[in-house]
Write a protein that holds these residues in place. Structure first.
Motif, PDB file in Angstrom:
ATOM      1  N   ASP A 164     -12.207 -17.823 -56.413  1.00 39.02           N
ATOM      2  CA  ASP A 164     -12.415 -16.552 -57.103  1.00 39.02           C
ATOM      3  C   ASP A 164     -13.796 -15.979 -56.789  1.00 39.02           C
ATOM      4  O   ASP A 164     -13.944 -14.771 -56.570  1.00 39.02           O
ATOM      5  CB  ASP A 164     -12.243 -16.762 -58.612  1.00 39.02           C
ATOM      6  CG  ASP A 164     -12.434 -15.481 -59.395  1.00 39.02           C
ATOM      7  OD1 ASP A 164     -11.653 -14.544 -59.190  1.00 39.02           O
ATOM      8  OD2 ASP A 164     -13.384 -15.417 -60.208  1.00 39.02           O
ATOM      9  N   SER A 196      -2.950 -22.373 -56.425  1.00 38.22           N
ATOM     10  CA  SER A 196      -3.251 -20.981 -56.715  1.00 38.22           C
ATOM     11  C   SER A 196      -3.177 -20.742 -58.217  1.00 38.22           C
ATOM     12  O   SER A 196      -2.365 -21.361 -58.901  1.00 38.22           O
ATOM     13  CB  SER A 196      -2.250 -20.067 -56.006  1.00 38.22           C
ATOM     14  OG  SER A 196      -2.408 -18.724 -56.409  1.00 38.22           O
ATOM     15  N   ASP A 197      -4.014 -19.826 -58.705  1.00 40.22           N
ATOM     16  CA  ASP A 197      -3.924 -19.470 -60.118  1.00 40.22           C
ATOM     17  C   ASP A 197      -3.001 -18.265 -60.327  1.00 40.22           C
ATOM     18  O   ASP A 197      -2.877 -17.765 -61.439  1.00 40.22           O
ATOM     19  CB  ASP A 197      -5.301 -19.243 -60.743  1.00 40.22           C
ATOM     20  CG  ASP A 197      -6.090 -18.125 -60.087  1.00 40.22           C
ATOM     21  OD1 ASP A 197      -5.487 -17.233 -59.476  1.00 40.22           O
ATOM     22  OD2 ASP A 197      -7.327 -18.150 -60.199  1.00 40.22           O
ATOM     23  N   SER A 198      -2.328 -17.829 -59.270  1.00 44.73           N
ATOM     24  CA  SER A 198      -1.362 -16.741 -59.373  1.00 44.73           C
ATOM     25  C   SER A 198       0.029 -17.310 -59.636  1.00 44.73           C
ATOM     26  O   SER A 198       0.682 -17.820 -58.731  1.00 44.73           O
ATOM     27  CB  SER A 198      -1.339 -15.907 -58.090  1.00 44.73           C
ATOM     28  OG  SER A 198      -0.233 -15.023 -58.108  1.00 44.73           O
ATOM     29  N   TYR A 245     -10.511 -18.498 -49.847  1.00 41.16           N
ATOM     30  CA  TYR A 245      -9.815 -19.782 -49.784  1.00 41.16           C
ATOM     31  C   TYR A 245     -10.778 -20.891 -49.385  1.00 41.16           C
ATOM     32  O   TYR A 245     -11.812 -20.652 -48.767  1.00 41.16           O
ATOM     33  CB  TYR A 245      -8.625 -19.744 -48.815  1.00 41.16           C
ATOM     34  CG  TYR A 245      -8.997 -19.559 -47.358  1.00 41.16           C
ATOM     35  CD1 TYR A 245      -9.407 -20.648 -46.570  1.00 41.16           C
ATOM     36  CD2 TYR A 245      -8.937 -18.315 -46.761  1.00 41.16           C
ATOM     37  CE1 TYR A 245      -9.744 -20.478 -45.245  1.00 41.16           C
ATOM     38  CE2 TYR A 245      -9.266 -18.142 -45.434  1.00 41.16           C
ATOM     39  CZ  TYR A 245      -9.677 -19.224 -44.678  1.00 41.16           C
ATOM     40  OH  TYR A 245     -10.029 -19.060 -43.356  1.00 41.16           O
ATOM     41  N   GLU A 301      -3.367 -11.667 -53.129  1.00 40.95           N
ATOM     42  CA  GLU A 301      -3.033 -13.098 -53.291  1.00 40.95           C
ATOM     43  C   GLU A 301      -2.242 -13.605 -52.079  1.00 40.95           C
ATOM     44  O   GLU A 301      -2.548 -14.660 -51.522  1.00 40.95           O
ATOM     45  CB  GLU A 301      -2.213 -13.323 -54.563  1.00 40.95           C
ATOM     46  CG  GLU A 301      -2.954 -13.075 -55.851  1.00 40.95           C
ATOM     47  CD  GLU A 301      -3.799 -14.241 -56.332  1.00 40.95           C
ATOM     48  OE1 GLU A 301      -3.847 -15.294 -55.663  1.00 40.95           O
ATOM     49  OE2 GLU A 301      -4.416 -14.099 -57.396  1.00 40.95           O
ATOM     50  N   ASN A 353      -9.951 -23.033 -60.069  1.00 44.05           N
ATOM     51  CA  ASN A 353      -9.922 -22.206 -58.870  1.00 44.05           C
ATOM     52  C   ASN A 353     -11.139 -21.278 -58.807  1.00 44.05           C
ATOM     53  O   ASN A 353     -11.132 -20.272 -58.123  1.00 44.05           O
ATOM     54  CB  ASN A 353      -8.628 -21.373 -58.860  1.00 44.05           C
ATOM     55  CG  ASN A 353      -8.167 -21.042 -57.477  1.00 44.05           C
ATOM     56  OD1 ASN A 353      -8.395 -21.791 -56.544  1.00 44.05           O
ATOM     57  ND2 ASN A 353      -7.525 -19.904 -57.340  1.00 44.05           N
ATOM     58  N   ASP A 405      -7.376 -17.569 -53.626  1.00 44.69           N
ATOM     59  CA  ASP A 405      -7.337 -16.508 -54.614  1.00 44.69           C
ATOM     60  C   ASP A 405      -7.416 -15.175 -53.895  1.00 44.69           C
ATOM     61  O   ASP A 405      -7.905 -15.084 -52.768  1.00 44.69           O
ATOM     62  CB  ASP A 405      -8.512 -16.643 -55.593  1.00 44.69           C
ATOM     63  CG  ASP A 405      -8.282 -15.896 -56.903  1.00 44.69           C
ATOM     64  OD1 ASP A 405      -7.149 -15.423 -57.139  1.00 44.69           O
ATOM     65  OD2 ASP A 405      -9.236 -15.795 -57.686  1.00 44.69           O
ATOM     66  N   ARG A 458      -7.257 -21.059 -63.914  1.00 41.07           N
ATOM     67  CA  ARG A 458      -8.363 -20.322 -63.263  1.00 41.07           C
ATOM     68  C   ARG A 458      -9.627 -21.181 -63.138  1.00 41.07           C
ATOM     69  O   ARG A 458     -10.354 -21.074 -62.163  1.00 41.07           O
ATOM     70  CB  ARG A 458      -8.684 -19.051 -64.054  1.00 41.07           C
ATOM     71  CG  ARG A 458      -7.619 -17.986 -63.939  1.00 41.07           C
ATOM     72  CD  ARG A 458      -8.051 -16.703 -64.636  1.00 41.07           C
ATOM     73  NE  ARG A 458      -9.210 -16.094 -64.014  1.00 41.07           N
ATOM     74  CZ  ARG A 458      -9.155 -15.232 -62.996  1.00 41.07           C
ATOM     75  NH1 ARG A 458      -8.005 -14.878 -62.496  1.00 41.07           N
ATOM     76  NH2 ARG A 458     -10.266 -14.726 -62.490  1.00 41.07           N
ATOM     77  N   TYR A 485      -7.094 -24.218 -51.762  1.00 38.08           N
ATOM     78  CA  TYR A 485      -7.293 -23.466 -52.999  1.00 38.08           C
ATOM     79  C   TYR A 485      -7.512 -22.026 -52.568  1.00 38.08           C
ATOM     80  O   TYR A 485      -8.320 -21.769 -51.673  1.00 38.08           O
ATOM     81  CB  TYR A 485      -8.522 -23.968 -53.764  1.00 38.08           C
ATOM     82  CG  TYR A 485      -8.284 -25.265 -54.468  1.00 38.08           C
ATOM     83  CD1 TYR A 485      -7.912 -25.291 -55.813  1.00 38.08           C
ATOM     84  CD2 TYR A 485      -8.415 -26.473 -53.798  1.00 38.08           C
ATOM     85  CE1 TYR A 485      -7.675 -26.500 -56.461  1.00 38.08           C
ATOM     86  CE2 TYR A 485      -8.176 -27.679 -54.442  1.00 38.08           C
ATOM     87  CZ  TYR A 485      -7.816 -27.683 -55.766  1.00 38.08           C
ATOM     88  OH  TYR A 485      -7.580 -28.880 -56.409  1.00 38.08           O
TER      89      TYR A 485
END
Length: 137
Positions: free
Chosen positions: A124, A73-75, A24, A50, A120, A10, A117, A8
């Motif tokens: 973050d 990833s939330d990207s 991470y 990212e 994650n 960010d 998000r 995971y």
């Protein structure tokens, strides 16, 4: 040695570009935490942060000698670029994208997934802690 690792990650920049950090977490197939890191990376963009987080996580994951890897990833941008839905045109992202491809090459199975998000949040938090600590110094 883990058969499969799950990452995971960010990255973020305040101001975009601005002070940036990465975060991470790496888990084994049983859900046990193997590694966790947040790092300040200086002044850059969200997208560079990212990608840098992913490179850092993949560098660390090599030590676990897994045969399979899952990236969360939330990207959406990074996920779509890695899944080749989007082309990498930005000259700052091209070398990072190439480094990611090299680091992913040894894995028999690679899974790249966009996550909300909320799933994650811990990565973050690592990003924000790294930036906060750097700005306090």
């Amino acid at each position: 040695m883990a058969k499969r690792v799950v990452i995971y990650l960010d990255g973020g920049a305040r101001g975009n570009p601005g002070p940036a950090g990465t975060g991470y977490l790496i888990f084994d197939e049983e859900g046990r935490l193997l590694a966790r890191e947040g790092r300040y990376i200086g002044f850059t963009t969200n997208n560079v942060a990212e990608y840098t987080a992913l490179v850092q996580a993949l560098d660390r994951a090599r030590g676990f000698e897994a045969q399979e890897i899952a990236i969360r990833s939330d990207s959406e941008l990074v996920v779509r670029k890695l899944n080749r839905s989007y082309k990498v045109r930005d000259k700052k992202l091209k070398p990072l994208n190439e480094r990611v491809r090299i680091l992913l090459y040894p894995y028999r199975k690679v899974e790249i997934q966009h996550v909300p998000r909320e799933e994650n949040r811990e990565a973050d938090e690592l990003v924000n802690q790294a930036i906060d600590e750097a700005l306090q110094e």
